[in-house]
Design a protein around this motif. Structure first.
Motif, mmCIF file in Angstrom:
data_model
loop_
_atom_site.group_PDB
_atom_site.id
_atom_site.type_symbol
_atom_site.label_atom_id
_atom_site.label_comp_id
_atom_site.label_asym_id
_atom_site.label_seq_id
_atom_site.Cartn_x
_atom_site.Cartn_y
_atom_site.Cartn_z
ATOM 1 N N TYR A 114 0.847 -1.193 0.000
ATOM 2 C CA TYR A 114 0.000 0.000 0.000
ATOM 3 C C TYR A 114 0.881 1.241 0.000
ATOM 4 O O TYR A 114 1.947 1.252 0.616
ATOM 5 N N ARG A 115 0.446 2.245 -0.664
ATOM 6 C CA ARG A 115 1.120 3.539 -0.666
ATOM 7 C C ARG A 115 0.122 4.537 -0.096
ATOM 8 O O ARG A 115 -1.069 4.492 -0.399
ATOM 9 N N LYS A 116 0.617 5.423 0.737
ATOM 10 C CA LYS A 116 -0.271 6.407 1.364
ATOM 11 C C LYS A 116 -0.574 7.531 0.384
ATOM 12 O O LYS A 116 0.283 7.953 -0.386
ATOM 13 N N SER A 117 -1.811 8.001 0.416
ATOM 14 C CA SER A 117 -2.211 9.138 -0.403
ATOM 15 C C SER A 117 -3.283 9.924 0.346
ATOM 16 O O SER A 117 -3.839 9.438 1.336
ATOM 17 N N GLU A 118 -3.548 11.104 -0.131
ATOM 18 C CA GLU A 118 -4.556 11.953 0.496
ATOM 19 C C GLU A 118 -5.576 12.362 -0.545
ATOM 20 O O GLU A 118 -5.235 12.593 -1.713
ATOM 21 N N SER A 119 -6.820 12.487 -0.129
ATOM 22 C CA SER A 119 -7.865 13.021 -0.996
ATOM 23 C C SER A 119 -8.832 13.808 -0.131
ATOM 24 O O SER A 119 -8.941 13.570 1.073
ATOM 25 N N VAL A 120 -9.515 14.733 -0.730
ATOM 26 C CA VAL A 120 -10.477 15.558 -0.009
ATOM 27 C C VAL A 120 -11.853 14.944 -0.187
ATOM 28 O O VAL A 120 -12.280 14.660 -1.302
ATOM 29 N N ASN A 121 -12.540 14.765 0.918
ATOM 30 C CA ASN A 121 -13.890 14.225 0.888
ATOM 31 C C ASN A 121 -14.861 15.370 1.183
ATOM 32 O O ASN A 121 -14.776 15.987 2.245
ATOM 33 N N ILE A 122 -15.757 15.661 0.270
ATOM 34 C CA ILE A 122 -16.742 16.727 0.457
ATOM 35 C C ILE A 122 -17.948 16.122 1.156
ATOM 36 O O ILE A 122 -18.640 15.264 0.609
ATOM 37 N N ILE A 123 -18.210 16.609 2.376
ATOM 38 C CA ILE A 123 -19.315 16.083 3.172
ATOM 39 C C ILE A 123 -20.598 16.833 2.840
ATOM 40 O O ILE A 123 -21.641 16.220 2.624
ATOM 41 N N ASP A 124 -20.512 18.168 2.794
ATOM 42 C CA ASP A 124 -21.687 18.985 2.475
ATOM 43 C C ASP A 124 -21.224 20.190 1.663
ATOM 44 O O ASP A 124 -20.658 21.130 2.203
ATOM 45 N N GLU A 125 -21.458 20.150 0.369
ATOM 46 C CA GLU A 125 -20.989 21.190 -0.554
ATOM 47 C C GLU A 125 -21.559 22.562 -0.219
ATOM 48 O O GLU A 125 -20.916 23.582 -0.431
ATOM 49 N N SER A 126 -22.757 22.620 0.348
ATOM 50 C CA SER A 126 -23.396 23.909 0.641
ATOM 51 C C SER A 126 -22.664 24.670 1.752
ATOM 52 O O SER A 126 -22.839 25.878 1.889
ATOM 53 N N LEU A 127 -21.853 24.003 2.560
ATOM 54 C CA LEU A 127 -21.118 24.656 3.644
ATOM 55 C C LEU A 127 -19.756 25.171 3.210
ATOM 56 O O LEU A 127 -19.098 25.892 3.958
ATOM 57 N N ILE A 128 -19.331 24.856 2.013
ATOM 58 C CA ILE A 128 -17.998 25.244 1.543
ATOM 59 C C ILE A 128 -18.042 26.691 1.053
ATOM 60 O O ILE A 128 -18.914 27.070 0.260
#
Length: 161
Positions: free
Chosen positions: A107-121
């Motif tokens: 396994y190689r570590k990576s990062e990603s952004v998870n959008i939980i609620d787009e209306s709050l961004i």
């Protein structure tokens, strides 16, 4: 066989002859016109045959592209399923790394952004693509409005049946 360009030049020469004769169509001019018309008809028919042949080749190429794209997607799905099976096996057996033959699987570590609620961004994090709507502009102009920087062009599109 004359080229389409040559036929066009011949036609311009015939027009010059007509102007020189005061618009009178002499026997010589009439013969030249008939010959030039026959040459034009033959050349345009030949062009149309080649266009239809090339059009058929383009359709064949498109079908082949579609076939290859479908093959690529199928193969990518197979690869993804196989990787998922290895991943599932690793997780069930609590394995992080395995060396087998000439391969090292880990396994190689990576990062990603998870959008939980787009209306709050906040708006600062949105990208807006500005795009001209030609259809809306056309409707507006036809409706009598003036749209700066745009106009409706009337075109003649060559059609071969």
């Amino acid at each position: 066989m004359k080229t389409l360009y040559d036929i066009t030049i011949e036609n311009l020469k015939i027009i010059d002859l007509l102007q020189e004769s005061g618009g009178e169509i002499t026997e010589e001019i009439e013969q030249l016109m008939a010959i030039n018309e026959d040459n034009l008809n033959t050349k345009v028919e030949d062009y149309c045959k080649v266009i239809k042949m090339l059009d058929t080749e383009v359709k064949g190429a498109k079908a082949e592209i579609d076939r290859i794209i479908a093959y690529k997607k199928t193969t990518e799905k197979i690869i993804e399923r196989m990787k998922n099976r290895i991943d599932s096996a690793f997780q069930m057996m609590a394995i992080d790394e395995l060396k087998v033959g000439t391969f090292k699987v880990n396994y190689r570590k990576s990062e990603s952004v998870n959008i939980i609620d787009e209306s709050l961004i906040p708006d600062d994090y949105f990208q807006v693509k500005k795009e001209v709507s030609k259809e809306a502009i056309k409707d507006a102009i036809k409706g009598g409005l003036e749209v700066s920087g745009a106009e409706i062009l009337e075109k003649k599109n060559l059609q071969i049946r």
